[in-house]
Design an enzyme around this catalytic site. Structure first.
Site, PDB file in Angstrom:
ATOM      1  CB  ALA A  65      -0.816   0.137   1.101  1.00 33.70           C
ATOM      2  CD  GLU A 133       1.658  -5.883   5.719  1.00 30.69           C
ATOM      3  OE1 GLU A 133       2.433  -6.772   5.970  1.00 30.69           O
ATOM      4  OE2 GLU A 133       0.750  -5.730   4.564  1.00 30.69           O
TER       5      GLU A 133
HETATM    6  N1  COA Z   1       4.539   3.172  -0.300  1.00 37.19           N
HETATM    7  C1  COA Z   1       5.303   4.292  -0.772  1.00 37.19           C
HETATM    8  N2  COA Z   1       6.202   4.599  -1.887  1.00 37.19           N
HETATM    9  C2  COA Z   1       6.863   3.459  -1.856  1.00 37.19           C
HETATM   10  C3  COA Z   1       6.239   2.424  -1.298  1.00 37.19           C
HETATM   11  C4  COA Z   1       5.007   2.009  -0.478  1.00 37.19           C
HETATM   12  N3  COA Z   1       4.921   1.084   0.144  1.00 37.19           N
HETATM   13  N4  COA Z   1       7.428   1.349  -1.383  1.00 37.19           N
HETATM   14  C5  COA Z   1       8.347   2.677  -2.376  1.00 37.19           C
HETATM   15  N5  COA Z   1       8.442   3.431  -2.620  1.00 37.19           N
HETATM   16  C6  COA Z   1       8.848   4.042  -3.521  1.00 37.19           C
HETATM   17  C7  COA Z   1       9.789   4.285  -1.898  1.00 37.19           C
HETATM   18  O1  COA Z   1       9.396   5.699  -1.556  1.00 37.19           O
HETATM   19  C8  COA Z   1      10.563   5.690  -3.474  1.00 37.19           C
HETATM   20  O2  COA Z   1      10.282   7.122  -3.962  1.00 37.19           O
HETATM   21  P1  COA Z   1      11.244   7.997  -3.688  1.00 37.19           P
HETATM   22  O3  COA Z   1      11.653   7.535  -5.388  1.00 37.19           O
HETATM   23  O4  COA Z   1      10.381   9.017  -3.937  1.00 37.19           O
HETATM   24  O5  COA Z   1      11.715   8.230  -2.887  1.00 37.19           O
HETATM   25  C9  COA Z   1      10.572   4.757  -5.034  1.00 37.19           C
HETATM   26  O6  COA Z   1       9.408   3.902  -4.638  1.00 37.19           O
HETATM   27  C10 COA Z   1      11.591   3.462  -5.028  1.00 37.19           C
HETATM   28  O7  COA Z   1      12.037   2.644  -3.730  1.00 37.19           O
HETATM   29  P2  COA Z   1      13.347   3.052  -2.745  1.00 37.19           P
HETATM   30  O8  COA Z   1      12.623   2.584  -1.422  1.00 37.19           O
HETATM   31  O9  COA Z   1      13.966   4.489  -3.031  1.00 37.19           O
HETATM   32  O10 COA Z   1      13.487   1.417  -3.909  1.00 37.19           O
HETATM   33  P3  COA Z   1      14.644   0.410  -3.422  1.00 37.19           P
HETATM   34  O11 COA Z   1      15.346  -0.730  -3.694  1.00 37.19           O
HETATM   35  O12 COA Z   1      15.695   1.431  -2.119  1.00 37.19           O
HETATM   36  O13 COA Z   1      13.678  -0.095  -1.998  1.00 37.19           O
HETATM   37  C11 COA Z   1      12.259  -1.616  -0.996  1.00 37.19           C
HETATM   38  C12 COA Z   1      12.689  -0.831  -2.149  1.00 37.19           C
HETATM   39  C13 COA Z   1      10.866  -2.206  -1.600  1.00 37.19           C
HETATM   40  C14 COA Z   1      12.785  -2.445   0.047  1.00 37.19           C
HETATM   41  C15 COA Z   1      11.809  -0.413  -0.292  1.00 37.19           C
HETATM   42  O14 COA Z   1      10.770   0.103  -1.623  1.00 37.19           O
HETATM   43  C16 COA Z   1      10.807  -0.535   0.440  1.00 37.19           C
HETATM   44  O15 COA Z   1      10.667  -1.127   1.655  1.00 37.19           O
HETATM   45  N6  COA Z   1       9.338  -0.265   0.385  1.00 37.19           N
HETATM   46  C17 COA Z   1       8.063  -0.712   1.389  1.00 37.19           C
HETATM   47  C18 COA Z   1       7.824  -2.046   1.474  1.00 37.19           C
HETATM   48  C19 COA Z   1       6.740  -2.127   2.392  1.00 37.19           C
HETATM   49  O16 COA Z   1       6.468  -1.956   3.338  1.00 37.19           O
HETATM   50  N7  COA Z   1       5.292  -2.345   2.465  1.00 37.19           N
HETATM   51  C20 COA Z   1       4.429  -2.706   2.777  1.00 37.19           C
HETATM   52  C21 COA Z   1       3.583  -1.119   3.120  1.00 37.19           C
HETATM   53  S1  COA Z   1       2.170  -1.368   3.975  1.00 37.19           S
END
Ligand code: COA
Length: 257
Positions: A65, A133
């Site tokens: 999300a 989460e």
């Molecule tokens: N919600 C909002 N934005 C998200 C997102 C999410 N669930 N997952 C990734 N993004 C965004 C990041 O904020 C970033 O945006 P920005 O470039 O404007 O800063 C972009 O997507 C790229 O993500 P980034 O974190 O820079 O990539 P990464 O390769 O370093 O890491 C993940 C990848 C998937 C490990 C990391 O993005 C992450 O942990 N995401 C959240 C996962 C999560 O907790 N999901 C459950 C939500 S309830």
């Protein structure tokens, strides 16, 4: 119909919905959820669609999300969003056609939950999955606590949900979460090959098979098997059943409706 956050493609009976916010790793916001539900409704109404694929543009299937929307949430908003996402999951399960989640990259949180509402999951060997989460002070809200435990068992589900750790495609396959793993380079081509083969099978038998497994799953074995008997019998209401038998005996490929 044009969408802002998803792509919709349809070719030879195979519809594909691609989550398309690649710069945000396809994080599921209100707009994307709403467009996704519209596209599912379109699939539900279109008799030409025989198989549905879900996948993501770029590095993710859905990385969860959209966390940026959480800052505006109180309990009521959170409840409404989760309930709306659950509706999409139930629509996926109720679709008469097979739905394959083609997990091309990150499938986290709500992403894994949408994938688990599909009939089965194919994953690229580079895919990463999980329910992170807990690391945000939350729990899964789109079905994760229920569908993950049904797919992999209670202990494995709790280990994943409580630690919030990510797992790769090979481990997900070992757990039974993922049905098949394909190389990242040929991933969508491999998924489409399976989709085309499903599109050539009988509609009635595909639907009966999907519904028999889903509807029988939570029943006691005797009633579930009786449900299967009825579904088996229903297959003979379609000419496909006789066509399948005739084609076998005549040593040719069947030509299903
Ligand atoms: N919600 C909002 N934005 C998200 C997102 C999410 N669930 N997952 C990734 N993004 C965004 C990041 O904020 C970033 O945006 P920005 O470039 O404007 O800063 C972009 O997507 C790229 O993500 P980034 O974190 O820079 O990539 P990464 O390769 O370093 O890491 C993940 C990848 C998937 C490990 C990391 O993005 C992450 O942990 N995401 C959240 C996962 C999560 O907790 N999901 C459950 C939500 S309830």
């Amino acid at each position: 119909m044009s969408y802002q956050t998803i792509l919709f493609d349809q070719e030879a009976g195979v519809a594909t919905i691609t989550f398309n916010r690649p710069d945000k790793l396809n994080a599921l916001n209100h707009e994307m959820l709403s467009e996704f539900k519209e596209a599912l409704d379109r699939v539900r109404r279109d008799p030409e669609v025989r198989v549905l694929l879900l996948t993501g543009a770029g590095r993710a299937f859905i990385a969860g999300a959209d966390i940026s929307e959480f800052l505006k949430f109180g309990p009521l908003e959170a409840r409404a969003f989760a309930a709306s996402a659950h509706e999409a999951g139930f629509v996926l399960e109720a679709l008469e056609v097979p739905v394959i989640a083609c997990v091309n990259g990150f499938a986290l949180g709500g992403g894994l939950e949408m994938a688990m509402a599909c009939d089965f999951i194919y994953a690229a060997d580079s895919a990463r999955m999980g329910q992170p989460e807990i690391n945000l002070g939350l729990i899964p809200g789109f079905g994760g606590t229920q569908r993950l435990s049904r797919l992999v068992g209670k202990g494995a589900a709790k280990e994943l949900i409580l630690t919030g750790r990510m797992l790769g495609a090979a481990e997900a396959k070992t757990l039974g979460l993922v049905a098949q793993v394909f190389p990242a380079d040929t991933f969508m081509a491999d998924c489409r090959k399976v989709a085309r083969s499903l599109a050539a099978k009988g509609r009635v038998s595909l639907r009966a098979a999907k519904q028999a497994v889903d509807r029988g799953f939570d029943l006691d074995l005797r009633n579930a098997c009786l449900l299967e008997v009825d579904a088996f019998a229903l297959c003979f209401a379609s000419p496909d059943a006789h066509e399948g038998a005739k084609a076998f005996l005549e040593k040719r490929q069947p030509n299903f409706l």
